[in-house]
Design an enzyme around this catalytic site. Structure first.
Site, PDB file in Angstrom:
ATOM      1  CG  HIS A   1      -5.949  -2.344   0.441  1.00 15.61           C
ATOM      2  ND1 HIS A   1      -5.270  -1.777  -0.619  1.00 15.61           N
ATOM      3  CD2 HIS A   1      -5.293  -1.928   1.561  1.00 15.61           C
ATOM      4  CE1 HIS A   1      -4.262  -1.049  -0.163  1.00 15.61           C
ATOM      5  NE2 HIS A   1      -4.254  -1.131   1.154  1.00 15.61           N
TER       6      HIS A   1
ATOM      7  CB  SER B   1      -0.966  -0.038   1.184  1.00 17.07           C
ATOM      8  OG  SER B   1      -1.998   0.896   1.011  1.00 17.07           O
TER       9      SER B   1
ATOM     10  CG  ASP C   1      -7.018  -2.413  -3.250  1.00 14.60           C
ATOM     11  OD1 ASP C   1      -7.676  -1.688  -2.501  1.00 14.60           O
ATOM     12  OD2 ASP C   1      -5.802  -2.628  -3.094  1.00 14.60           O
TER      13      ASP C   1
END
Length: 831
Positions: free
Chosen positions: A803, A673, A769
């Site tokens: 995610h 991320s 995501d």
């Protein structure tokens, strides 16, 4: 181009992406973006491209099938697959979670308490039976609920006070959009209504009659709260709150004392709490303390029991006068809300300067000039309890008050801490307006870097406090502590099967003096006997400082190996075999995050053992942008200071290599991320330091996303990264580091770094995501695979995931084994 470890098909080429003219125009700048067509998720060519990349990845990874299987079996063999948590009392039941071998998900269960004074958790056997033959009740079985779905995630489970009604929300796509239902646990039947496409969380009122939940706007921001009456159509639901500011996210829940419905609305730097008594669910919400720009606060409600009448209090943590927060206790008898920040009795204050280094380490000139308000590095505040005197880098994190005790959580010297005191003493101190007598709980982990915190304390009436401790090498423990008697009981230690012995492993925290003079803490974990440079070294939290090389290129020659890093194709097969079988390799897995003031605290990992047992040094630079060293540590790593995050990581890598702990040819970096953004930047900034990089759901087309206000998260993210849409300085700054637009050709790398080498890249992403859209890593992948880049890049693209990756523990273990096999091969370890 490419290492045989990833390629069992001679001459295999990546599926090169078609270029299509497209331009991004902003702040007088024009950026050519030939892969923007991939943003059309439903188009056949995007889907075909994803399928081709996944096929290419599988063919490249075919040679690691055996290693992947070995790693998966190692994970499984060390985890007790049939297990249960220690029961936790909530109202009239003991709740616990079961896991059963062969099942992907946990099962939520409960048994009734024996009587009102029952605070000793029951013993329940593997068949779910109590000693008296009573059988457990299943509250929620995710294995049953997930049937027919490739992905399954719970958004929240919330019970009415009597335990009869359960409000639950689930996501079966991975896009963090949940369907909410209400179940009558007495009958096992759901109410007819389903509330679709809401944000996670929500709450049911203690009487089980109302549900409050949040909805999302077109940018998928939770922005409003709705009220639903159980048993009615969602068409009759009523909106009770809306925040029009696009920077703010809204959430709703029940206060700990079950007296109020609480709405929290917060941006990255500002927060507000609104409250509504539970006995008037159709009333209006009112601010507890009105919003002030740049001020964060949170509040919890409790009371001091008194024979003459209880004293209701609010415990407020805020940063209005102190960057590292303070806690005020407000006597709510004095007047009705709204209250003011700073009102009440201050019981704890953080360091006013922001971030002090540990004893023996001199603060850097940059830190001292920017963040220090006084000379010296020790927080000595007469308003603080004795346990907080003479503490370095003190950051107050929270307070919780129960019927029998009060607990304080704080951060010092880069690690979390926990203190507690009897409630009776807290009441006396409060009424006498004097310092509170907290005492720190010290875990029994000598020579370890530990995390500690409260866990499993949902009952206000509980006579004892539960807390957990864990380190990088010591599995987690659940304790129960009685502040009245000082008795500390171990309730459960996480089981690691096989021949695991914590004494075989070591961990330490040292400091790297990076190029601007700042000291960055770095955690190291290794198996004894595998890292010669660390044999006999001090362990635990040390003041040892190592230096970054004067020039990063020198780290290659100054390390324990004199052979320069070369691109994979320049090494013949004989040299590869010699490299793989020579011992020790000085391999290193180095991982980081550095954003949102999130701290990368010590934690135990079973899959990590497979790396350590193969001689890999595990390293965590706690770079600026995180919260390990206080608020200033975060401030130095966001917006126009973001480059510090990347430089800290690169400098820590180079310093560890220069010290002889690792070799660049066997160093693999990892981040996800915002940590994936970090990976993209370091690949461009210092490719010569890494053999491979794993970037998980990476935020690598940062500038394009932050410019587009229609995308999820964009406006709220301006507080973290800056606003390039309206500020040309921010635009230029972000363009300097955004990975996608700064990928160099091999010729450019040779001119800049003296080598054509670029680390092998393994990228993960998910088509569903919503936090980092799939299109960012896909465009970056296409750029890396261009022939002139000469980069070896593959990607594993999940079609049914979110995610956080796939759901289900066995699927997750397979995913970790897949990723770790690639990392080991990139280091030259294939056995």
């Amino acid at each position: 181009m490419g290492d045989p470890a990833f390629d069992d098909v001679a001459g295999l080429k990546p599926p090169y992406a078609v270029k299509e003219p497209s331009q991004r125009k902003a702040q007088g700048d024009v950026f050519d973006d030939p892969y923007e067509w991939m943003r059309d998720k439903e188009s056949k060519r995007t889907q075909d491209y994803v399928a081709a990349q996944n096929e290419y990845c599988e063919r490249r990874m075919a040679g690691l099938k055996t290693l992947r299987g070995t790693l998966f079996e190692e994970i499984k063999s060390r985890i007790q697959q049939t297990d249960m948590s220690v029961p936790t009392r909530m109202n009239d039941y003991w709740y616990f979670t079961r896991t059963e071998e062969g099942k992907q998900y946990g099962i939520q269960c409960r048994v009734p308490v024996r009587d009102a004074d029952d605070w000793d958790p029951p013993t329940i056997n593997a068949n779910g039976l109590l000693a008296d033959g009573q059988t457990e009740e299943t509250v929620f079985d995710c294995n049953v609920e997930s049937e027919g779905h490739d992905f399954f995630s719970i958004g929240g489970l919330d019970l009415s006070h009597d335990g009869r009604y359960l409000a639950y929300s689930v996501d079966t796509a991975g896009n963090e959009r949940y369907d909410l239902k209400i179940r009558d646990l007495k009958t096992g039947e759901d109410f007819p209504e389903t509330i679709h496409e809401i944000a996670g969380g929500g709450c049911i009122t203690p009487d089980g009659q109302w549900v409050f939940y949040t909805r999302v706007d077109e940018a998928w921001r939770p922005y409003c709260v709705w009220r639903h009456r159980v048993g009615t159509s969602p068409d009759e639901d009523v909106e009770v709150y809306r925040d029009p500011d696009d920077r703010f996210w809204v959430g709703v829940g029940t206060s700990f004392d079950e007296q109020h419905i609480i709405i929290e609305s917060s941006s990255k730097t500002t927060s507000e709490v609104l409250m509504l008594p539970v006995e008037t669910p159709e009333g209006e919400f009112h601010p507890f303390i009105e919003r002030q720009p740049g001020v964060e606060y949170d509040v919890s409600f409790a009371r001091f029991e008194d024979e003459r009448g209880d004293i209701p209090v609010a415990l407020v943590i805020h940063n209005v006068t102190n960057p590292n927060f303070e806690i005020d206790v407000i006597d709510m008898r004095l007047h009705k809300p709204p209250y003011k920040l700073g009102e009440g009795m201050c019981v704890a204050q953080g360091s006013p300067a922001g971030c002090e280094p540990p004893r023996g380490v001199t603060p850097s000139p940059a830190t001292r000039a920017t963040f220090y308000q006084s000379v010296g590095t020790i927080c000595s505040n007469p308003r603080n309890p004795a346990v907080l005197q003479d503490v370095q880098g003190l950051r107050i994190e929270g307070i919780a008050m129960y019927k029998h005790f009060v607990a304080l959580s704080y951060r010092a010297n880069s690690l979390p801490h926990l203190a507690v005191m009897p409630k009776v003493q807290a009441k006396e101190d409060f009424l006498a307006n004097r310092q509170w007598g907290f005492g720190e709980i010290l875990p029994r982990v000598d020579g370890k870097l530990y995390s500690i915190g409260m866990s499993g304390n949902p009952s206000y009436d509980a006579p004892r406090m539960r807390y957990t401790t864990v380190s990088y090498t010591q599995p987690g423990e659940l304790h129960e502590y009685d502040p009245e008697t000082d008795e500390d009981v171990l309730l459960k230690r996480s089981t690691v099967l096989g021949d695991y012995d914590p004494a075989d492993y070591a961990e330490k925290r040292l400091w790297v003096r990076v190029r601007d003079g700042e000291h960055v803490p770095v955690s190291l974990v290794w198996r004894r006997g595998t890292v010669p440079a660390l044999e006999g070294a001090a362990e635990g939290l040390t003041s040892e400082v190592i230096e970054v090389p004067r020039e990063l290129t020198l780290s290659l020659e100054d390390s324990a190996y004199s052979q320069p890093v070369r691109s994979m194709e320049s090494v013949d097969d004989e040299q590869k075999l010699e490299r793989i079988h020579s011992k020790p390799l000085r391999s290193m897995f180095i991982t980081g995050y550095g954003a949102y003031e999130i701290s990368s605290d010590p934690s135990f990992s079973v899959p990590r053992l497979s790396l350590l047992d193969r001689g890999v040094l595990y390293a965590v630079p706690h770079v600026r942008g995180g919260g390990e060293m206080g608020r200033a540590w975060y401030e130095q790593g966001r917006k126009l200071h973001k480059m510090n995050t990347f430089i800290d990581f690169v400098d820590a890598t180079a310093a560890l290599q220069r010290a002889g702990y690792a070799d660049p040819r066997h160093t693999v970096a990892n981040g996800g991320s915002a940590g994936g953004l970090l990976m993209g930047v370091i690949a461009n900034m210092a490719p010569q330091l890494y053999a491979g990089i794993e970037a998980d759901v990476p935020f690598v087309d940062a500038l394009t996303s932050i410019l587009d206000t229609s995308l999820p998260l964009t406006v709220t993210e301006w507080d973290e990264w800056g606003d390039p849409l309206h500020n040309s300085t921010v635009y230029r700054y972000m363009k300097e580091y955004s990975p996608y637009e700064n990928v160099m050709s091999a010729d450019e790398r040779e001119q800049t770094f003296g080598t054509r080498h670029f680390p092998a890249m393994f990228i993960t992403t998910s088509m569903n995501d919503t936090r980092v859209l799939y299109v960012e890593p896909l465009k970056w992948l296409a750029k890396l695979q261009e022939p002139e880049t000469e980069a070896d890049a593959i990607a594993k693209i999940e079609v049914e995931a979110g995610h956080g990756g796939v759901s289900g523990r066995y699927k997750r273990w397979q995913e970790i084994a897949y990723e770790n096999a690639w990392c080991l091969a990139a280091m030259g370890i294939e056995d």
